[in-house]
Design a protein around this motif. Structure first.
Motif, short mmCIF file in Angstrom:
data_model
loop_
_atom_site.label_atom_id
_atom_site.label_comp_id
_atom_site.label_asym_id
_atom_site.label_seq_id
_atom_site.Cartn_x
_atom_site.Cartn_y
_atom_site.Cartn_z
N THR A 3 45.13 33.07 41.54
CA THR A 3 46.57 33.26 41.34
C THR A 3 46.87 34.59 40.67
N VAL A 4 46.14 34.91 39.61
CA VAL A 4 46.40 36.16 38.88
C VAL A 4 46.03 37.37 39.74
N ALA A 5 44.97 37.27 40.53
CA ALA A 5 44.58 38.39 41.40
C ALA A 5 45.65 38.67 42.46
N ALA A 6 46.42 37.65 42.82
CA ALA A 6 47.47 37.81 43.83
C ALA A 6 48.85 38.02 43.18
N TRP A 7 48.90 38.08 41.86
CA TRP A 7 50.17 38.14 41.13
C TRP A 7 50.96 39.40 41.48
N PRO A 8 52.28 39.28 41.62
CA PRO A 8 53.12 40.47 41.88
C PRO A 8 53.41 41.21 40.57
N PHE A 9 52.45 42.01 40.12
CA PHE A 9 52.60 42.72 38.84
C PHE A 9 53.76 43.69 38.88
N ASP A 52 36.39 36.60 33.33
CA ASP A 52 37.60 36.27 34.08
C ASP A 52 38.30 37.55 34.51
N VAL A 53 38.48 38.47 33.55
CA VAL A 53 39.19 39.72 33.83
C VAL A 53 38.42 40.56 34.86
N GLU A 54 37.11 40.60 34.74
CA GLU A 54 36.30 41.36 35.70
C GLU A 54 36.44 40.79 37.11
N ILE A 98 41.48 42.11 42.85
CA ILE A 98 42.61 43.02 43.02
C ILE A 98 42.15 44.26 43.79
N ASP A 99 41.01 44.80 43.42
CA ASP A 99 40.48 45.99 44.11
C ASP A 99 40.22 45.72 45.59
N GLY A 100 39.95 44.46 45.93
CA GLY A 100 39.66 44.11 47.31
C GLY A 100 40.88 43.71 48.13
N ARG A 101 42.07 43.66 47.50
CA ARG A 101 43.29 43.31 48.23
C ARG A 101 43.61 44.40 49.25
N PRO A 102 44.19 44.01 50.37
CA PRO A 102 44.55 45.01 51.38
C PRO A 102 45.49 46.09 50.84
N ASP A 103 46.37 45.72 49.91
CA ASP A 103 47.31 46.71 49.36
C ASP A 103 46.74 47.42 48.15
N GLY A 140 48.84 51.45 42.37
CA GLY A 140 48.67 52.49 43.38
C GLY A 140 47.44 53.35 43.16
N ALA A 141 46.66 53.06 42.11
CA ALA A 141 45.45 53.84 41.84
C ALA A 141 44.42 53.56 42.92
N GLU A 142 43.51 54.48 43.06
CA GLU A 142 42.44 54.29 44.04
C GLU A 142 41.55 53.13 43.59
N ARG A 143 40.92 52.51 44.55
CA ARG A 143 40.02 51.42 44.23
C ARG A 143 38.83 51.94 43.48
N ARG A 144 38.33 51.09 42.58
CA ARG A 144 37.14 51.49 41.82
C ARG A 144 35.90 51.37 42.70
N PRO A 145 34.89 52.23 42.47
CA PRO A 145 33.66 52.15 43.28
C PRO A 145 32.87 50.90 42.98
#
Length: 103
Positions: A38-44, A80-82, A88-93, A98-103
């Motif tokens: 749920t939190v990973a999909a949250w509309p922050f 949990d946070v990790e 979040i980094d793996g979400r399509p958006d 808007g930051a780049e995904r982490r390696p």
């Protein structure tokens, strides 16, 4: 029963509260896997810092700072946070800021 609406839902015209949702998780009303998904999909929301003396926007309940504060308060674990960040980094958006995904 959990009456906090799901992300994207609206109850009486107000946005759901991440702060309240994490409180429910900390109290044992939400299972870990459900919370992480749920939190990973949250509309922050974008953070609006109004006062330099208060770095966390206390008037906003749906920012990444709320998740960081929950970690500091012991409501969620570092693991949990990790896992949330990994999802979040793996979400399509991508990440919500808007930051780049982490390696």
């Amino acid at each position: 029963m959990n009456d906090t609406p799901a992300p994207g839902a609206s109850a009486a015209g107000s946005a759901p509260s991440l702060r309240a949702y994490l409180g429910l998780y900390a109290a044992g009303f939400v299972e870990r896997e459900r919370m992480i998904a749920t939190v990973a999909a949250w509309p922050f929301e974008t953070e609006e810092v109004r006062d330099e003396g208060h770095p966390e926007p206390t008037h906003q309940d749906n920012t990444l700072s709320v998740l960081a504060a929950a970690r500091l308060l012991g409501q969620v674990t570092r693991e949990d946070v990790e896992e949330i960040q990994r999802r979040i980094d793996g979400r399509p958006d991508g990440p919500p800021d808007g930051a780049e995904r982490r390696p």
